[in-house]
Design a protein around this motif. Structure first.
Motif, short mmCIF file in Angstrom:
data_model
loop_
_atom_site.label_atom_id
_atom_site.label_comp_id
_atom_site.label_asym_id
_atom_site.label_seq_id
_atom_site.Cartn_x
_atom_site.Cartn_y
_atom_site.Cartn_z
N HIS A 96 0.83 -1.20 0.00
CA HIS A 96 0.00 0.00 0.00
C HIS A 96 0.87 1.26 0.00
O HIS A 96 0.55 2.24 -0.67
CB HIS A 96 -0.93 0.01 1.21
N ILE A 97 1.98 1.22 0.75
CA ILE A 97 2.89 2.36 0.74
C ILE A 97 3.54 2.50 -0.63
O ILE A 97 3.68 3.60 -1.18
CB ILE A 97 3.95 2.20 1.85
N ALA A 98 3.90 1.34 -1.21
CA ALA A 98 4.54 1.37 -2.53
C ALA A 98 3.60 1.91 -3.60
O ALA A 98 4.05 2.47 -4.61
CB ALA A 98 5.03 -0.02 -2.90
N SER A 99 2.29 1.75 -3.38
CA SER A 99 1.33 2.15 -4.42
C SER A 99 1.34 3.65 -4.68
O SER A 99 0.94 4.10 -5.76
CB SER A 99 -0.08 1.69 -4.03
N ILE A 100 1.79 4.45 -3.71
CA ILE A 100 1.81 5.90 -3.94
C ILE A 100 3.19 6.40 -4.35
O ILE A 100 3.36 7.57 -4.70
CB ILE A 100 1.30 6.69 -2.71
N GLY A 101 4.20 5.49 -4.28
CA GLY A 101 5.52 5.84 -4.76
C GLY A 101 6.07 7.07 -4.09
O GLY A 101 6.02 7.22 -2.86
N ASP A 102 6.62 7.98 -4.90
CA ASP A 102 7.23 9.20 -4.38
C ASP A 102 6.25 10.36 -4.26
O ASP A 102 6.64 11.49 -3.94
CB ASP A 102 8.39 9.63 -5.29
N ARG A 103 5.00 10.10 -4.54
CA ARG A 103 4.01 11.18 -4.57
C ARG A 103 3.53 11.57 -3.17
O ARG A 103 3.61 10.78 -2.24
CB ARG A 103 2.80 10.76 -5.40
N VAL A 104 3.01 12.77 -3.08
CA VAL A 104 2.27 13.23 -1.92
C VAL A 104 0.81 13.23 -2.33
O VAL A 104 0.44 13.88 -3.31
CB VAL A 104 2.72 14.64 -1.48
N VAL A 105 -0.03 12.50 -1.59
CA VAL A 105 -1.40 12.25 -2.06
C VAL A 105 -2.42 12.66 -1.03
O VAL A 105 -2.12 12.85 0.15
CB VAL A 105 -1.58 10.76 -2.42
N VAL A 139 -0.36 13.39 2.27
CA VAL A 139 0.19 12.19 2.91
C VAL A 139 1.25 11.60 2.00
O VAL A 139 1.04 11.48 0.78
CB VAL A 139 -0.92 11.15 3.18
N ALA A 140 2.40 11.24 2.57
CA ALA A 140 3.49 10.62 1.82
C ALA A 140 3.82 9.26 2.42
O ALA A 140 3.35 8.92 3.52
CB ALA A 140 4.72 11.52 1.82
N GLY A 141 4.61 8.49 1.71
CA GLY A 141 4.99 7.16 2.17
C GLY A 141 6.49 6.97 2.17
O GLY A 141 7.22 7.60 1.40
N LEU A 142 6.96 6.08 3.02
CA LEU A 142 8.38 5.72 3.10
C LEU A 142 8.48 4.20 3.10
O LEU A 142 8.02 3.54 4.03
CB LEU A 142 9.00 6.30 4.38
N GLU A 143 9.07 3.65 2.03
CA GLU A 143 9.22 2.19 1.94
C GLU A 143 10.46 1.78 2.74
O GLU A 143 11.48 1.39 2.18
CB GLU A 143 9.33 1.77 0.48
N ASP A 147 -6.94 2.69 -0.39
CA ASP A 147 -6.24 1.51 0.08
C ASP A 147 -5.27 1.82 1.23
O ASP A 147 -4.86 0.92 1.96
CB ASP A 147 -5.47 0.85 -1.07
N LEU A 148 -4.91 3.09 1.37
CA LEU A 148 -4.05 3.46 2.51
C LEU A 148 -4.74 3.21 3.84
O LEU A 148 -4.08 3.08 4.88
CB LEU A 148 -3.65 4.94 2.40
N LEU A 149 -6.08 3.13 3.81
CA LEU A 149 -6.83 2.83 5.04
C LEU A 149 -6.72 1.37 5.43
O LEU A 149 -7.13 0.98 6.53
CB LEU A 149 -8.30 3.22 4.87
N ARG A 150 -6.18 0.54 4.53
CA ARG A 150 -6.01 -0.88 4.84
C ARG A 150 -4.68 -1.16 5.54
O ARG A 150 -4.41 -2.28 5.93
CB ARG A 150 -6.12 -1.71 3.56
N ILE A 151 -3.88 -0.12 5.70
CA ILE A 151 -2.67 -0.25 6.52
C ILE A 151 -3.09 -0.40 7.98
O ILE A 151 -4.04 0.24 8.44
CB ILE A 151 -1.76 0.98 6.32
#
Length: 767
Positions: free
Chosen positions: A142-151, A209-213, A158-162
């Motif tokens: 789920h984190i990978a799905s947004i890549g380097d973007r800020v969303v 919201v951003a992600g860090l793999e 799907d981020l709610l499934r974390i």
């Protein structure tokens, strides 16, 4: 970028009942390569030593602040307290029994800079289990799905499934403190499932919201759950209130219809998961739980909601009715086959029980004997150690309590007069084990022992852990290959009380034996004698051992090696050592009790080179008789330190030992508190320590004082009394003694004992 006065991260750690883990947790933060952080450790009136530990660490590290709440409020209140003290740009919530992976703060700092400070940064974690296994999370995809973007989370549901917890993300502090229901800031609520409420409301409010793999947190999956939690049988019912707060927050907010549907599906799945974990909802409360779950379902169900396919969707539909009978019917239909196989297995096992086991089962149906205690030590050897000291104290303080000892037939001839014994695997043994109110041991009772409701298991242990114990041994093949850790934890689950002699031991026992026992910080009962014995006792013991007056007795007591358990292997030339000591010394040789008789020791003893005390029933008496101790990694050093007599560490295989068995601190560091005296790593160094007098010099004495301060903290001659009052008499758990170690008077040294005897003799006057 943050100003010099503003740290990038405020790491908020609620602290309650985590004395076995909090040092590791804090170390994982303070050792981070990124220096731009502060730690706010909030003691929620913890009943163990957690508060003292964070004070200790804060005193030496200015980046750590210890905050103490006046009243216990739970994990949510502790986090709120931490937020009020926070100064950082971002809030990172870390539980006191978890830890950060190395490099985590720097990875987050870099990602935040790259994404221009989003409101929320999501990151990955792993789940660590008590068996040592590490389970990856399901969040990575789920984190990978947004890549380097800020969303915007509303566009990436799907981020709610974390996993809905607050420790797998960081919050920008100004966002967190200005949001919430009324714009006054988000706040944690009381009770369980506060994380779900916080996650779903903050994600609804966030726009960036951003992600860090990157795996940041190592989440410890504790066997018994968090000790910050309530013990009420209906404590999990708060889940309905927490989710209702989520839907109240979402109510009337535009553009959240799809968001509500995902949260609703997550809510119902959470209801089902909690119910499926049978230990969470007691059977007597499940009907009410299903009824409330159905009501919450119907109240918040989005229009046109379609349950998931398959058996999961069927569970959704049944739960919606709120009918416990319908839900149980569904479970029965799904579990008929498994239930049948379990019943068949039980019938086959019971059909082969022997007469003794049947007798034991019958005895367990009879009332407990509240005045009976069963004692055992060292797997049925001669009565001794902490259990014997407790037995003796109980005879004085609880005279109505009868004591029975489990002793193997091979040791029956050495049982002191006045002690009642039973042999293992006899009718008397099984009757005692079934009927006794109290079961006391310094090791574990056999797996075949069934703990009855009302029985009290007192685990006294038999040493301070320099070597790795319990679940830590999983990482050391030399010992792990012979250990069934699942069975070990089943035995540990029987403990009600665990006796500890010092804070180091308490932290180790709490961590490596994760179970809901209560710790008794009393000191070791077996060490009471070191403060109660007098000069006459010392002289008597030395005389019985054959130590001539004026001789200095050196007790050599090495520990067992896990890779050399078959036979005793001397790690130095005993004949040479005894010879080099000279005629003014006598060597007392104590081989580990795991070993049988040794021909070399017998031969040396017959030649008068040493006194073989390997089979002596009381190691405490040997310590009282000795002028000095030579040992390697044996826990005897911690007990002997109570006597404030010289200790020499002979460690010729330190690297091998700590690699094969593992250690909890660096015994050979030479630092105060780690090392009890002179260190020798070769036979020549050991001999020179005695030739030069270094063994009893001032540098060695200074190290010994620091060692005593650390490891003899609670031993003062009254440990057995404290244990008896707490366990057998039901009095309030005693506080550790407050008299400083330096002010406690141990038994006199052999030299002082002989001097006092000489002074007491009448002067001879010539006629």
């Amino acid at each position: 970028m943050p100003s010099a006065a503003t740290p990038r991260f405020s790491v908020i750690i609620p602290v309650y009942g985590v004395e076995g883990y909090i040092r590791e947790c804090l170390d994982s933060v303070t050792s981070q390569s990124c220096p731009d952080f502060e730690v706010i450790a909030v003691d929620d009136c913890s009943q163990d030593s957690s508060g003292a530990i964070i004070d200790e660490i804060a005193a030496r590290d200015p980046r750590v602040r210890a905050v103490h709440r006046e009243r216990n409020g739970g994990i949510g209140a502790a986090r709120n307290t931490g937020i009020a003290h926070a100064r950082g740009d971002y809030l990172l919530f870390l539980d006191g029994d978890d830890s950060l992976r190395p490099g985590s703060l720097q990875a987050m700092a870099d990602r935040l800079a790259e994404t221009d400070d989003p409101e929320v940064l999501l990151f990955d974690y792993v789940r660590t289990h008590v068996d040592g296994s590490v389970e990856p999370s399901k969040s990575g995809k789920h984190i990978a799905s947004i890549g380097d973007r800020v969303v915007d989370p509303r566009d990436h549901l799907d981020l709610l499934r974390i996993f809905a917890v607050v420790w797998n993300r960081v919050y920008r502090r100004d966002f967190f403190t200005s949001g919430g229901f009324d714009g006054a800031g988000f706040r944690f609520t009381d009770g369980l499932y506060e994380d779900a409420l916080m996650v779903y409301t903050t994600m609804a409010a966030a726009r960036r919201v951003a992600g860090l793999e990157y795996v940041v947190v190592e989440y410890r999956q504790r066997r018994q759950g968090s000790s910050m939690r309530s013990s009420s049988p209906r404590k999990h019912f708060v889940i309905f209130e927490q989710y209702q707060r989520v839907f109240d927050y979402l109510e009337g907010r535009p553009g959240l219809d799809d968001y509500r549907e995902i949260v609703f599906e997550r809510m119902v799945s959470h209801f089902l998961y909690t119910l499926a974990r049978g230990f969470r909802i007691p059977r007597s409360h499940r009907r009410a739980y299903v009824h409330q779950a159905g009501r919450a379902y119907r109240k918040n169900e989005p229009k046109g909601f379609t349950p998931p396919p398959g058996i999961t969707g069927l569970k959704f539909k049944v739960l919606r009715t709120g009918s416990y009978a319908a839900f149980e019917s569904l479970k029965a239909a799904n579990g008929t086959r498994e239930t049948a196989f379990r019943a068949l297995g039980r019938s086959k096992r019971w059909g082969g029980r022997k007469a003794l086991k049947t007798y034991y089962a019958v005895q367990r149906r009879l009332p407990l004997d509240d005045d009976l205690a069963v004692y055992s030590a060292y797997w049925g050897r001669t009565p001794g150690c902490n259990p014997l000291a407790i037995h003796e104290a109980a005879k004085k303080l609880a005279p109505n309590l009868r004591g029975v000892w489990v002793v193997n037939p091979a040791h029956a001839g050495k049982v002191p007069a006045g002690i009642t014994r039973v042999a293992p695997a006899t009718f008397g043994y099984w009757k005692a084990m079934a009927r006794a109110k109290y079961l006391v041991n310094n090791v574990n009772f056999p797996d075949s022992v069934v703990k009855r409701p009302g029985q009290v298991h007192l685990q006294t242990h038999h040493g301070t852990p320099l070597k790795r114990m319990g679940l830590d041994q999983q990482n050391y093949p030399a010992v792990a290959k012979s250990m069934d850790f699942g069975k070990l934890m089943e035995r540990v689950d029987r403990w009600d009380w665990s006796v500890s002699s010092n804070q180091h031991s308490t932290e180790q026992w709490e961590r490596v034996y994760p179970a809901p026992f209560r710790t008794l910080n009393t000191g070791y009962p077996r060490n009471d004698v070191y403060y109660r014995a007098g000069a006459e006792d010392v002289r008597r013991i030395r005389g019985a051992l054959g130590i001539a007056p004026g001789k200095k007795a050196i007790l050599y007591a090495p520990t067992v090696r896990d890779h050399q358990k078959d036979a005793f292997v001397a790690r130095l030339d005993l004949a040479r050592f005894a010879r080099e000591l000279g005629p003014d010394y006598v060597l007392l040789m104590r081989a580990h009790y795991f070993y049988g008789a040794d021909r070399e020791l017998n031969a040396l003893a017959e030649r008068g080179a040493l006194i073989d005390v390997s089979r002596h029933p009381s190691v405490e008496e040997l310590c009282l008789a000795a002028d000095a101790l030579v040992t390697d990694y044996s826990s005897i050093m911690f007990d002997y330190a109570n006597l404030d007599r010289p200790i020499v560490t002979y460690a010729d295989d330190w690297e091998m030992y700590r690699t094969c068995r593992g250690v909890t601190f660096d015994l050979l560091s030479g630092e105060p508190g780690d090392t009890p005296g002179v260190i020798a790593t070769t036979e020549d160094e050991l001999i020179e320590a005695f030739r030069s007098g270094a063994w009893r010099g001032e540098p060695a004495a200074a190290l010994r004082r620091a060692f005593r301060e650390r490891f003899c903290t609670w031993d003062d001659g009254h440990a057995a009394e404290r244990v008896v009052r707490a366990v057998f008499l039901g009095e309030e758990t005693p506080a550790p003694p407050v008299v400083p170690v330096a002010d406690r008077t141990p038994a006199p040294t052999p030299e002082a004992a002989e001097t006092s005897a000489a002074a007491a003799e009448p002067e001879h006057v010539a006629g």
